[in-house]
Scaffold this active site. Structure first.
Site, PDB file in Angstrom:
ATOM      1  N   GLU A 215       0.311 -23.171 -12.789  1.00 24.59           N
ATOM      2  CA  GLU A 215       1.366 -22.212 -13.151  1.00 24.59           C
ATOM      3  C   GLU A 215       1.101 -21.840 -14.604  1.00 24.59           C
ATOM      4  O   GLU A 215       1.427 -22.598 -15.514  1.00 24.59           O
ATOM      5  CB  GLU A 215       2.756 -22.865 -13.027  1.00 24.59           C
ATOM      6  CG  GLU A 215       3.098 -23.380 -11.650  1.00 24.59           C
ATOM      7  CD  GLU A 215       3.429 -22.271 -10.669  1.00 24.59           C
ATOM      8  OE1 GLU A 215       3.677 -21.135 -11.113  1.00 24.59           O
ATOM      9  OE2 GLU A 215       3.406 -22.529  -9.461  1.00 24.59           O
ATOM     10  N   CYS A 249       7.461 -18.061 -19.685  1.00 25.05           N
ATOM     11  CA  CYS A 249       6.233 -17.523 -19.082  1.00 25.05           C
ATOM     12  C   CYS A 249       6.499 -16.169 -18.431  1.00 25.05           C
ATOM     13  O   CYS A 249       5.629 -15.316 -18.379  1.00 25.05           O
ATOM     14  CB  CYS A 249       5.689 -18.495 -18.060  1.00 25.05           C
ATOM     15  SG  CYS A 249       6.922 -19.037 -16.882  1.00 25.05           S
TER      16      CYS A 249
END
Ligand code: NAD
Length: 497
Positions: A215, A249
């Site tokens: 991720e 993110c």
């Protein structure tokens, strides 16, 4: 000679392996009971957790409540409701070519899963991965970031459940410790962090043949079409870009606004940005924007904004960060071009660069012109267009008329395309990612042999050919032909020799 960390790392892994053996006796129902206990503990102790995270990473109170607490308990609740249906053994249809047999699918744990986390959501990221891995039956070695270890916090919260405490080993340290942990041979690595580290981890894991999920970073675009009601995308862009001081993110890192509304949109955006409350104005209570967590990330903000200004961008709002302060006021840049660092590379700070677009095709082209592909948002009154654009965007999640919200639903998988990584967190895919599938075919036994076993003969070959033709060549009387040739093949199983 082994360093002290290497020694500890080995022992930590041995402890996790033995915890995995012991927890095999727990049923899924029992594991989910522990998850309910964990959820109740987090809810009861939310203020302690919020205070601790605020002190460690500098985020503001509402950011901590929404992402660290609500995000975590939503996922735990989802696991309680849906994990049984997802993880239980499945009956799988068996084709006519395997007549008389049954097929089953088991979802089994890897053993010890290694979870490595970044510093931006130190509680949420830890709990989400740990809970999913545990529910799937794994033991966990969890390594937080050296920049936000929240030392003792996770152990303290997991202490509500002896089973969870036993199943999870928290190991503190930097990237060297992370790498030593990989060397111990976990069953799987679940990594969240930067692309650069993701590449290193994958290289090391490939040598050991350990599966990895990555991720990684993002450069999320937000597209605002001229038919959108302006107030909503204006406020959405501010929140999407500046929540958690931009250290998310899936923060909005590229804003694309259609020509017709650009000037009006920008004026409203700046007017609203002026109203934001940043930490210096209210050091103890809640504010809109907290401080950045680490100096190297603040310096990246400075580098990206300086590069943009030197190449002709305009500082429409905010100012360059000061060298001795982690409090960075939000920055809005206009006259941005795609060659600027602030448009190409992940900034991971409170910076919002804006570009214009003429039409849908150009908006999609600009949005997809990135190495990253985590999430995106689209604001438009035209539902058909919204769905069309959502399909065209090369990203793992799209919020329509909202921002950062596809990840708000724990039932939807979260994870990127392209350099933003692969694998999913949350949703059925996220839970199954902590399992490996075991395929089981059940035959009744007895004295018969299979037609496809030895001996091979010309007659058997011919019979198989006819059976194949009956199966796949649509003709009148197909079922009768299949039955006829099937029975003739079956005759081979009655005559072993
Ligand atoms: P980072 O890659 O520097 O560090 C992440 C973790 O990896 C830390 O725990 C670190 O100690 C560890 N690590 C470093 N080198 C290692 C190695 N060789 N072997 C094993 N472990 C190693 O990232 P960061 O600065 O902590 O976090 C910011 C990044 O994380 C940003 O790029 C952000 O976009 C990304 N992020 C992604 C998601 C997502 O879900 N996609 C979520 C949060 C953050």
């Amino acid at each position: 000679m082994a360093t002290p960390e290497q020694h500890d790392v080995k022992l930590d892994f041995l402890a996790a392996k033995s915890a995995f053996q012991q927890q095999k006796s727990l049923t899924l129902r029992q594991r989910l009971d522990e998850i309910r206990r964990l959820k109740e503990t987090i809810l009861a102790r939310r203020e302690d957790i919020i205070e601790r995270v605020m002190a460690e990473v500098g985020k503001c109170r509402t950011d901590a409540l929404i992402a660290e607490i609500i995000g975590a308990v939503d996922w735990l609740q989802w696991l309680e409701k849906y994990a049984t249906g997802i993880l239980s053994d499945k009956r799988v249809p068996t084709p006519i070519t395997l007549l008389g047999k049954k097929s089953r699918l088991f979802h089994e744990p890897y053993g010890v899963v290694l979870i490595i986390c970044p510093w931006n959501y130190p509680f949420h990221n830890a709990i989400t991965g740990i809970a999913a891995a545990f529910v799937a039956g794994n033991a966990v070695v969890y390594k937080p970031s050296e920049h936000s270890p929240c030392r003792g916090l996770i152990e303290d919260i997991l202490a509500c459940s002896p089973a969870l405490s036993a199943a999870v080993k928290v190991v503190y340290g930097d990237g060297i410790v992370g790498s030593q942990l990989i060397e111990q041979g976990p069953g799987k690595i679940f990594f969240t962090g930067s692309c650069a580290t993701g590449e290193r981890i994958m290289a090391q894991a490939s040598r050991l043949l350990i599966p990895v999920e990555l991720e990684l970073g993002g450069k999320d675009p937000m597209l605002v079409f001229a038919d959108a009601v302006l107030e909503r995308p204006v406020m959405g862009a501010l929140w999407g870009a500046f929540t958690n001081a931009g250290q998310s993110c899936s923060a909005v890192e590229r804003l694309l606004v259609q020509n017709e509304i650009y000037d009006k949109f920008l004026a409203k955006l700046i007017a609203q940005a002026e109203k934001l409350v940043i930490r210096s104005q209210d050091p103890h209570g809640d504010v809109d924007i907290g401080r950045m967590t680490v100096a190297f990330q603040r310096d990246k903000v400075t580098a990206h904004v300086s590069d943009a200004l030197s190449r002709g961008a305009t500082l429409a709002f905010g100012k360059l960060p000061s060298e001795d302060d982690l409090l960075v006021s939000p920055i809005i840049l206009t006259d941005v071009t795609p060659d600027m660092l602030v448009w190409r590379e992940e900034t991971f700070g409170p910076v919002l660069p804006i570009m214009r677009f003429a039409d849908e095709a150009e908006a999609v082209k600009l949005a997809n012109d990135s190495e990253y592909g985590l999430c995106a948002s689209v604001f438009t009154a035209d539902r058909e267009r919204a769905l069309r654009v959502a399909r065209a965007l090369e990203v793992g999640g799209v919020s329509i008329n909202n921002v950062n919200m596809s990840e708000g639903n724990p039932g939807l998988p979260f994870g990127g395309y392209k350099k933003s990584g692969f694998g999913k967190l949350r949703g059925p895919e996220g839970l199954l990612g902590f399992t490996r599938s075991k395929a089981v075919l059940i035959d009744s036994g007895g004295s018969k042999v299979e037609a496809n076993w030895y001996p091979y003969t010309a007659g058997k070959y011919e019979r198989f050919l006819r059976f194949l033709t009956a199966l796949y060549t649509p003709k009148f009387g197909r079922i009768v032909r299949i039955a006829w040739h099937g029975l003739r093949l079956e005759a081979f199983s009655q005559r072993p020799r």
